[in-house]
Design a protein around this motif. Sequence first.
Motif, mmCIF file in Angstrom:
data_model
loop_
_atom_site.group_PDB
_atom_site.id
_atom_site.type_symbol
_atom_site.label_atom_id
_atom_site.label_comp_id
_atom_site.label_asym_id
_atom_site.label_seq_id
_atom_site.Cartn_x
_atom_site.Cartn_y
_atom_site.Cartn_z
ATOM 1 N N PHE A 99 0.833 -1.205 0.000
ATOM 2 C CA PHE A 99 0.000 0.000 0.000
ATOM 3 C C PHE A 99 0.868 1.256 0.000
ATOM 4 N N PHE A 100 1.922 1.271 0.810
ATOM 5 C CA PHE A 100 2.812 2.431 0.871
ATOM 6 C C PHE A 100 3.483 2.660 -0.481
ATOM 7 N N ASP A 101 3.943 1.589 -1.108
ATOM 8 C CA ASP A 101 4.584 1.684 -2.415
ATOM 9 C C ASP A 101 3.614 2.254 -3.450
ATOM 10 N N LYS A 102 2.351 1.750 -3.430
ATOM 11 C CA LYS A 102 1.327 2.251 -4.353
ATOM 12 C C LYS A 102 1.021 3.722 -4.067
ATOM 13 N N LEU A 103 0.943 4.091 -2.799
ATOM 14 C CA LEU A 103 0.655 5.472 -2.409
ATOM 15 C C LEU A 103 1.725 6.428 -2.928
ATOM 16 N N VAL A 104 2.985 6.064 -2.734
ATOM 17 C CA VAL A 104 4.095 6.936 -3.091
ATOM 18 C C VAL A 104 4.337 6.984 -4.603
ATOM 19 N N SER A 105 4.241 5.847 -5.274
ATOM 20 C CA SER A 105 4.622 5.810 -6.691
ATOM 21 C C SER A 105 3.468 6.077 -7.654
ATOM 22 N N ILE A 106 2.223 5.812 -7.245
ATOM 23 C CA ILE A 106 1.105 5.954 -8.173
ATOM 24 C C ILE A 106 0.106 7.025 -7.728
ATOM 25 N N VAL A 117 4.228 16.337 -0.346
ATOM 26 C CA VAL A 117 3.405 16.380 0.866
ATOM 27 C C VAL A 117 4.079 17.292 1.900
ATOM 28 N N LYS A 118 3.288 17.863 2.776
ATOM 29 C CA LYS A 118 3.798 18.810 3.771
ATOM 30 C C LYS A 118 4.654 18.090 4.816
ATOM 31 N N GLN A 119 5.680 18.783 5.271
ATOM 32 C CA GLN A 119 6.547 18.222 6.304
ATOM 33 C C GLN A 119 6.011 18.508 7.700
ATOM 34 N N TYR A 168 10.717 11.574 9.812
ATOM 35 C CA TYR A 168 10.992 12.226 8.528
ATOM 36 C C TYR A 168 12.089 11.483 7.766
ATOM 37 N N ALA A 169 13.171 11.127 8.461
ATOM 38 C CA ALA A 169 14.285 10.424 7.816
ATOM 39 C C ALA A 169 13.826 9.080 7.258
ATOM 40 N N LEU A 170 12.991 8.368 8.014
ATOM 41 C CA LEU A 170 12.486 7.065 7.559
ATOM 42 C C LEU A 170 11.632 7.220 6.307
ATOM 43 N N LEU A 171 10.642 8.105 6.347
ATOM 44 C CA LEU A 171 9.737 8.254 5.210
ATOM 45 C C LEU A 171 10.462 8.810 3.983
ATOM 46 N N MET A 176 8.973 8.857 0.222
ATOM 47 C CA MET A 176 7.868 9.807 0.352
ATOM 48 C C MET A 176 8.277 11.149 -0.242
ATOM 49 N N PRO A 177 7.484 11.681 -1.180
ATOM 50 C CA PRO A 177 7.844 12.942 -1.839
ATOM 51 C C PRO A 177 7.446 14.165 -1.004
#
Length: 180
Positions: A99-106, A117-119, A168-171, A176-177
């Motif tokens: 799900f995370f991969d789909k969220l970030v890439s698509i 996305v906002k920090q 933040y470092a992990l995402l 995560m864009p």
Amino acid sequence: MNTLQQQYNEKIRNELKTALGAKNIMEVPQLKKIVVNMGVRDAVMDKKNIERATGVLATITGQKPRVAKARKSIAGFKLREGDAIGLTVTLRGDRMYAFFDKLVSIVLPRLRDFHGVKQTSFDPQGNYTLGMAEYAVFPEIDPAEGAEKMQGLEISLVTSAANKEGGYALLKALGMPFEH
């Protein structure tokens, strides 16, 4: 095992260990779970709205959602205690990484006027919450299929980070864009 999960275990985790100055590999933050919440509009007036939203959320996440019920009655909203008002899904393991991969890439690149996305959406424990106005940006949803009631949804990324900087470092390492 998902490719993003493999990348995290083999490469990203070690990079984060050196970047964050962790003494032990177990101190490195990791993604624990993803919680997707959806408040269902007019759920009290028409019970079919919950069923429709359940189908949509199950399609998006690949898992059947749990129905959230009202904890107390509110006369102004014509709401009684125990009425179904929302849905929630908790994703862990392979489904979570997929799900995370789909969220970030698509999904996020498909948003209109998307510049990252906002920090500022991190809580003090390093968890990140992202709100979306409509679910039509997910590839499983066919916009021509007459989705008459577009709902918003909230995606919470729960990490094992101790603070905002670790989250933040992990995402960021997972792709995560974030906006500049």
